[in-house]
Design an enzyme around this catalytic site. Structure first.
Site: not given
Ligand code: GAL
Length: 405
Positions: A153, A208
């Site tokens: 990430d 997301d």
């Protein structure tokens, strides 16, 4: 300095550069088709523990998902404990008391693979220890535990360079010597499709996902996105996808609250776009409808087609769109998407249409070349020699597989 000395320094410099390059690779045999698996984040966020992960591995087998090709059980953020005195990462001992090696052994004993999550910054998005400055240590640790997949990430990365940060972890994984699929997750912020073909096996293209058809869910400083906004953000990216390097549209929300029709459309779209298909629901208590969608073999076959070409948008009529994905053996998948809130009937006289794909170099004159088609969900059959009239439900899709006559 003598010429001789200069020459030897030159050789040493060249050797260092070449030596560096020799390690600059990813494991090449992974993700030749988009990866299939499950990830904890969409349903469990930070509430992860070893019992739940074990049960998820069991459910991947008992639900039939393993049988149709799902392979990875991925633990997202929050499995981490502190680093030890030497800087090696530990698991959160409360939630993973048996340790990660034992959990990996369990997942492997089911014939599945296991993935972990880390972050290129000092801390992960949930504030756990990130890998910055510990990349080689972390990769060696993951390898020693038997990890097969690393999602990496981009939180808390300040001003570091994305390309070098991801390449460092890629090199660390390669050096650790265990093939681990490397899944880049920097939300598309730095256009990874332009630089990550040799770095990762997939890269997230957007922020997301959120379980809704056409919404933006505002969290203040960032938003998450429904099915259609994520689909629309793929424009222009298909040329970057191919075997070993995929555009990742994020973990799926099938079974997480949308309607059955929306879930079917979501799954079909992710499949035809050659995105990794990573389920994000609780596999232990899926409805029959959810299970049927996630294990739909004909859709998975489109996603896993060896040609590895992402679908293109062929026809755009606003709320109605048609996508085409070239498949092996001269076959094609054709997806009719109805974005609107009401069902619609669409007529297509194939003979008047021409399809050209500059990327895979396919071109079809439907007046000359005829196909038989099969609706992969309803099993209805037909031929492109005849005009097509097709009903597409609201927020839904129909998907045909075309086979040359
Ligand atoms: C986000 C990422 C999500 C999830 C989350 C964990 O940045 O896009 O998929 O991994 O972090 O904190």
């Amino acid at each position: 300095m003598t010429n001789k000395l200069l020459l030897s320094l030159g050789f040493i410099a060249a050797a260092l550069v070449l030596g560096g390059q020799a390690h600059a690779q990813k494991f090449d045999q992974l993700a030749k088709t988009p990866q299939l698996g499950w990830n904890s984040w969409n349903t469990f966020a930070c509430n992860v523990n070893e019992n739940m992960i074990r049960e998820m591995a069991d459910a991947m087998v008992s639900s039939g998902m393993k049988e149709v090709g799902y392979e990875y059980i991925n633990i997202d953020d929050c499995w981490h404990g502190e680093r030890d005195k030497q800087g090696f990462i530990q698991v959160d001992k409360k939630n993973f008391p048996s340790g990660m090696k034992a959990l990996a052994d369990y997942v492997h004993s089911k014939g599945l693979k296991i993935g972990l999550y880390s972050d290129a910054g000092a801390t992960t998005c949930a504030g756990r220890a990130g890998s910055r400055g510990h990349e080689y240590q972390d990769a060696v640790t993951y390898a020693s535990w038997g990890i097969d997949y690393v999602k990496y990430d981009w939180c808390d990365t300040k001003d570091i360079n994305p390309k070098s940060a991801y390449a460092t972890m890629r090199d660390a994984i390669y050096k650790a010597g265990r093939p681990m699929l490397f899944s880049i997750c920097e939300w598309g912020d730095n256009k990874p499709w332009e630089w990550a073909t040799d770095v990762g096996h997939s890269w997230r293209t957007t922020g997301d996902i959120y379980p809704c058809w056409n919404c933006e869910h505002n969290h203040g400083s960032w938003s998450s996105w429904g099915v259609l906004p994520i689909l629309d953000k793929q424009a222009g990216l298909r040329k970057y996808a191919g075997p070993g390097h995929w555009n990742d549209m994020d973990m799926m929300e099938v079974g997480n609250g949308m309607t059955e029709e929306e879930d079917r459309a979501h799954f079909s779209l992710w499949a035809i776009m050659a995105s990794p298909l990573i389920a994000g629901n609780d596999l232990r208590n899926m409805s029959e409808a959810t299970k049927k969608i996630l294990t739909h073999k004909d859709t998975l076959a489109i996603n896993q087609d060896k040609l590895g070409v992402q679908a293109m948008k062929w026809i755009d009529e606003g709320d109605f769109e048609i996508f085409v994905k070239p498949l092996e053996k001269g076959e094609f998948a054709v997806l009719f998407l109805n974005r609107a809130d009401a069902a619609t009937t669409y007529s297509l006289d194939w003979a008047f249409h021409y399809m050209k794909d500059d990327i895979s170099k396919h071109e079809i004159f439907f007046d000359k070349k005829k196909f038989n088609w099969r609706d992969i969900w309803s099993d209805e059959k037909g031929s492109t020699a005849e005009k097509l009239t097709i009903n597409v439900p609201a927020h839904g899709v129909r998907v045909l597989r075309l086979i040359p006559q």
